[in-house]
Each structure stands twice: as C-alpha cells, then as structure tokens.
Design a protein around this motif. Sequence first.
Motif, mmCIF file in Angstrom:
data_model
loop_
_atom_site.group_PDB
_atom_site.id
_atom_site.type_symbol
_atom_site.label_atom_id
_atom_site.label_comp_id
_atom_site.label_asym_id
_atom_site.label_seq_id
_atom_site.Cartn_x
_atom_site.Cartn_y
_atom_site.Cartn_z
ATOM 1 N N GLY A 1 50.115 -74.548 7.029
ATOM 2 C CA GLY A 1 50.647 -73.204 6.809
ATOM 3 C C GLY A 1 51.482 -72.759 7.995
ATOM 4 N N PHE A 2 52.603 -72.105 7.720
ATOM 5 C CA PHE A 2 53.563 -71.793 8.780
ATOM 6 C C PHE A 2 53.756 -70.292 8.909
ATOM 7 C CE2 PHE A 2 56.768 -73.016 11.694
ATOM 8 C CZ PHE A 2 57.772 -72.069 11.606
ATOM 9 N N ALA A 3 53.453 -69.745 10.105
ATOM 10 C CA ALA A 3 53.762 -68.348 10.441
ATOM 11 C C ALA A 3 53.236 -67.364 9.395
ATOM 12 C CB ALA A 3 55.264 -68.169 10.626
ATOM 13 N N VAL A 4 51.991 -67.548 8.967
ATOM 14 C CA VAL A 4 51.421 -66.666 7.960
ATOM 15 C C VAL A 4 51.272 -65.245 8.494
ATOM 16 C CG1 VAL A 4 49.352 -66.199 6.583
ATOM 17 C CG2 VAL A 4 50.265 -68.524 6.711
ATOM 18 N N THR A 5 50.902 -65.114 9.774
ATOM 19 C CA THR A 5 50.633 -63.782 10.309
ATOM 20 C C THR A 5 51.500 -63.398 11.500
ATOM 21 O OG1 THR A 5 48.874 -64.642 11.738
ATOM 22 C CG2 THR A 5 48.233 -63.834 9.551
ATOM 23 N N GLY A 6 52.525 -64.177 11.832
ATOM 24 C CA GLY A 6 53.340 -63.832 13.001
ATOM 25 C C GLY A 6 54.725 -64.418 12.935
ATOM 26 N N MET B 1 41.941 -78.966 -9.063
ATOM 27 C CA MET B 1 42.728 -78.675 -7.868
ATOM 28 C C MET B 1 44.158 -78.389 -8.301
ATOM 29 S SD MET B 1 41.185 -81.518 -5.201
ATOM 30 C CE MET B 1 41.740 -80.647 -3.733
ATOM 31 N N VAL B 2 44.654 -77.199 -7.981
ATOM 32 C CA VAL B 2 46.023 -76.804 -8.316
ATOM 33 C C VAL B 2 46.863 -76.919 -7.055
ATOM 34 C CG1 VAL B 2 47.510 -74.962 -9.175
ATOM 35 C CG2 VAL B 2 45.225 -75.278 -10.148
ATOM 36 N N TRP B 3 47.881 -77.770 -7.093
ATOM 37 C CA TRP B 3 48.669 -78.137 -5.921
ATOM 38 C C TRP B 3 50.013 -77.399 -5.907
ATOM 39 C CZ3 TRP B 3 48.644 -80.632 -1.382
ATOM 40 C CH2 TRP B 3 49.864 -81.083 -0.850
ATOM 41 N N LEU B 4 50.250 -76.604 -4.850
ATOM 42 C CA LEU B 4 51.530 -75.933 -4.652
ATOM 43 C C LEU B 4 52.322 -76.721 -3.616
ATOM 44 C CD1 LEU B 4 50.400 -72.188 -4.533
ATOM 45 C CD2 LEU B 4 51.014 -73.585 -6.526
ATOM 46 N N HIS B 5 53.440 -77.274 -4.029
ATOM 47 C CA HIS B 5 54.206 -78.163 -3.151
ATOM 48 C C HIS B 5 54.917 -77.399 -2.041
ATOM 49 C CE1 HIS B 5 58.172 -76.936 -4.647
ATOM 50 N NE2 HIS B 5 57.700 -77.005 -5.882
ATOM 51 N N GLY B 6 55.313 -78.136 -1.024
ATOM 52 C CA GLY B 6 56.110 -77.580 0.068
ATOM 53 C C GLY B 6 57.588 -77.811 -0.163
ATOM 54 N N GLY B 7 58.375 -77.563 0.893
ATOM 55 C CA GLY B 7 59.817 -77.753 0.802
ATOM 56 C C GLY B 7 60.608 -76.609 1.393
ATOM 57 N N GLY B 8 59.969 -75.793 2.217
ATOM 58 C CA GLY B 8 60.682 -74.734 2.917
ATOM 59 C C GLY B 8 61.037 -73.524 2.086
ATOM 60 N N GLY B 9 60.622 -73.494 0.836
ATOM 61 C CA GLY B 9 60.937 -72.354 -0.021
ATOM 62 C C GLY B 9 62.206 -72.514 -0.818
ATOM 63 N N THR B 10 63.035 -73.510 -0.467
ATOM 64 C CA THR B 10 64.263 -73.771 -1.219
ATOM 65 C C THR B 10 64.211 -75.082 -1.982
ATOM 66 O OG1 THR B 10 65.260 -74.870 0.706
ATOM 67 C CG2 THR B 10 65.722 -72.512 0.417
ATOM 68 N N ASN B 11 63.299 -75.962 -1.610
ATOM 69 C CA ASN B 11 63.284 -77.320 -2.156
ATOM 70 C C ASN B 11 61.874 -77.733 -2.533
ATOM 71 O OD1 ASN B 11 65.754 -77.225 -0.191
ATOM 72 N ND2 ASN B 11 66.145 -78.939 -1.571
ATOM 73 N N GLY B 12 61.798 -78.842 -3.264
ATOM 74 C CA GLY B 12 60.516 -79.417 -3.624
ATOM 75 C C GLY B 12 60.303 -79.452 -5.123
ATOM 76 N N THR B 13 59.401 -80.329 -5.535
ATOM 77 C CA THR B 13 59.055 -80.488 -6.938
ATOM 78 C C THR B 13 57.715 -81.185 -7.044
ATOM 79 O OG1 THR B 13 59.679 -81.576 -9.021
ATOM 80 C CG2 THR B 13 60.419 -82.625 -6.999
ATOM 81 N N ALA B 14 56.982 -80.903 -8.092
ATOM 82 C CA ALA B 14 55.681 -81.539 -8.294
ATOM 83 C C ALA B 14 55.805 -83.048 -8.398
ATOM 84 C CB ALA B 14 55.024 -80.974 -9.560
ATOM 85 N N GLY C 1 47.745 -75.643 -1.058
ATOM 86 C CA GLY C 1 49.169 -75.539 -0.765
ATOM 87 C C GLY C 1 49.514 -76.244 0.528
ATOM 88 N N GLU C 2 50.684 -76.859 0.555
ATOM 89 C CA GLU C 2 51.167 -77.557 1.747
ATOM 90 C C GLU C 2 52.464 -76.923 2.221
ATOM 91 O OE1 GLU C 2 54.044 -80.293 3.554
ATOM 92 O OE2 GLU C 2 53.997 -79.975 1.381
ATOM 93 N N SER C 3 52.523 -76.557 3.502
ATOM 94 C CA SER C 3 53.710 -75.968 4.111
ATOM 95 C C SER C 3 54.069 -74.667 3.389
ATOM 96 C CB SER C 3 54.860 -76.980 4.113
ATOM 97 O OG SER C 3 55.937 -76.530 4.885
ATOM 98 N N TYR C 4 55.227 -74.608 2.700
ATOM 99 C CA TYR C 4 55.563 -73.389 1.967
ATOM 100 C C TYR C 4 54.509 -73.084 0.902
ATOM 101 C CZ TYR C 4 58.359 -69.863 -0.447
ATOM 102 O OH TYR C 4 58.807 -68.692 -1.002
#
Length: 458
Positions: A209-214, A97-110, A180-183
């Motif tokens: 997931g946030f606003a993927v298609t809208g 399982m490969v985990w992509l962290h969230g954080g709004g695209g500006t923040n976060g770390t594994a 993936g979570e959030s971002y």
Amino acid sequence: MTRHATVQLGSGAIRGRRLDGHLSFRGIPYAAPPVNERRWRPPAPVSPWSGVWDATVPGNPAPQLAQSFADVTSVDEDCLTLDITVPEAPGSGRPVMVWLHGGGGTNGTAATYDPRRLAVTGDVVVVAPNFRLGVLGCFGHPGLADSGTFGLQDQQAALRWVQREITRFGGDPANVTLVGESYGALMVAAHLVAPASAGLFHRAILQSGFAVTGSTPAHTFIPGVPELPPRWIPMAELERLGAATAAEHGWVRPGSAPESALEQLRRVPVPDLLQVSDAFIRPAFGGPALPESPATALPAGRFPRIPLMLGTTRDEARFFVGLFADLAGTPVTAESYPRLLAEAFGDAADEVAARYALDRFPTPSLAWAQICTDRAWARPAWELGQIFAAHTDTWFYEFADRMNRYWAAFATYGTPACDDLPSWPDVGSGHVQSLAPERIGGTDYAAEHRLEFWARMP
C-alpha cells in the motif's frame, strides 16, 4: 481436447475450462458495460443473456495506454468483468479471496495474474475483477454525481456479485477476504471506510500500500517525480480540476451548463481522454460513496473491526529506480545524489546523507533505492500497521517469497496459522514475519528500514 465446466448464474449460464487441478472462468460480466450514456455513472446491473456465455477468454482490460511497466493498451469501455479460479476437487463453503490488481491507478488488468497456485494450494476461490481506471474511474466535474468514485463503485459491484453468486462456485459468501496490491491496496483502504462496502468482506490484506495516510517526498516514488500529495482528493477540488482539464482540451464549449458539459464529455473519444489519465487517479472524498478521507478515518479508528494483514516487499523501490532511472539512461550518480536528497528532504538532507552514505552501497542508484524503500514504502506501511493494530487484530510481513499459504490461511481462519509453517504473532507484539526463501520467521523490520530515524524526518 478442451474440457469445459458450465455454471448457471442468476443472469445466465457460463462455460469455463477444466485445467490442471483447477477450473477457470474468465470475462464474466458483473455489471452492465459503462459505455455511452453510462460513462461516469455508477455500475448498473447486468442484463440477462440466453444461451451459454463463453467464459474461456479474459475480458477487456479497462481503457489504458501502454506504459514502460505495463504493456497493455485498451480503448474499450466495456470492461466490467471478473475472473474466477476454483480448485477442481468438488467442495463447498471455501474461503473467497477477491483480488484488486495494481498498476498505479491508470493501468492493470486481472488477466496479468495467475491465481491457480493460490487457489489450489490454499483451497480457496479467487475472484479477480477488472474495474474502471484513471480518467474513467476517478474523473470529476461540476454536476457529475459520484465524481472520483466510479472505480470504487465498480469494485463494490463486484463484491455484491460475489455475495449473490459465489456459492455456485463452491465459495462461502460469509468468508470473503479483500486483497489489494499497490493501487489495489489503496482501494482496500477506501473500502474499509466506504459505507456501501460494509459487510461485503470479512478480512483484508494490503500488499505494498502506498501513501494511504500521508504524502511522499519528491523523487522517492519515481526519480524525477515531484512530491506526491495524499492519495485522496476532496471532491470539490477534483471537480475544479476536471472542469479546467475539459476546458483546456476543448472538450466542452465555453459557457456550457453542467448538464450540457457532461453530455459533451461523454462523447469525447476514449483515446483523447486517456491522454490525461495520470491526473485522475486519486479517489475523491466528500460524497456519498466516500464521505471521509481514509487518511482521516483510519487513524481515528473509523473502520470495521475485522482481521487485517499488510506488508511490503523487502526491496520495494529497486523496481522503480531501475526502470525509471537506470534503464531510462539517467542513473543516480554521486553528483546527482546530493541534489535528490536536497529536493526530497530539504534541511534534513545532510542527516539522511549521513545515514545512507554512498560508500555503504554498491552503486548510488542502490543507495537511493534503499532510501525510497525505507521512506516511501516501509515507513508509511509500518505507521498504517500501528493504526490498524490499535483497533483490531493485525499481522505484518515483509515479502521476499512463500506468501501464498499464509494468505490462504488468513483467508480461511482470520489468522495466518499453518500447522507446518512457523508461527506468526500479530503486530501488536511488535512482530514482523519475514517470508524469505532461506528463512521464515521474525525480523527486525524497524531496524532494517531505519524506522526510528524516519519517524523524525519529513
């Protein structure tokens, strides 16, 4: 006494730790440091090392400024590392399982996440990469190849690393689930349509997931934030934004040719760049890395027919309203409620107000949080689930507790089937699994989040 574990990689030996029931390897480089002339370039291969690499401490977070929701600061661009957590019991061919962290695209770390329970109870190998964020991950400028896709390409490099190296940790490179979570969930959507990601993973999970298609109406993501456009930006538009930002901040001499401008931009100190990171969080489409917007490609069915799982948290928006309204000293009030509704929904504000009357909620902030949960999270997630289900096996959930074992089963078998847990029909049957402390089973997600109503709203 610290117990160590050593693994020989293609680039050199690493030394991790043996802990309670699991092995932990942290800060493993999966690509060369994207520093100096490598800033805003695709990730390059790691240079081999001699001796033994200390993999007992986390790698550097991607450059970021501390936020109210993420108290991490970093200005070191040398951040392309990953963490691995493995059950201690010997084994091979384990799901990955490969985990992509969230954080709004500006923040976060594994390093924020502790995957040991998932790894041990699910008998899986968990890989968590750091990747470039914000202005260093999604910046664009005329003449800059791959504008807006550097974070995406970092994640692809991590997935390729998994294909090469994960057998050394007992993992199966032919059974990789991208989570993936959030971002991070937004980036999973990008990988589903990115050509170079094809074949690097075999199932996917999108949490919150946030606003993927809208788009997202004003205030429904964070109170006080205007309407958010789709989370994907045309490359030409991003390059115009990058050029305007560089000129506004004096980072580029007026009249500089693109090549010279990029040389100047690569010398701008990281703390200066981070001041504009919020403006550069949308991956760009229209280039080789992401030719088409996922908002277009996914509804058209242009993605691999792999098993998919997605869901949201039951009260997704309470965190945002509590943090950015109540704790900020500006709670939603009976007086401000009509204004928020009008700015978010225009002519439909009265109809929304009638459906979410204040006398049905303990506080106006909780009423607004429910609106935000239903409109900004539940509705787009449900619509995305229906898009997926039209083309491939898809499972949908509402998270309240007890999710690890279902995730691990999905990673193992491609279906969330556990002998000692309730069955879980796929979303094609209309079923949504509630993962709650008091009960696991079907829930009327559409009714709970008023999705029939929201389908006719802005």
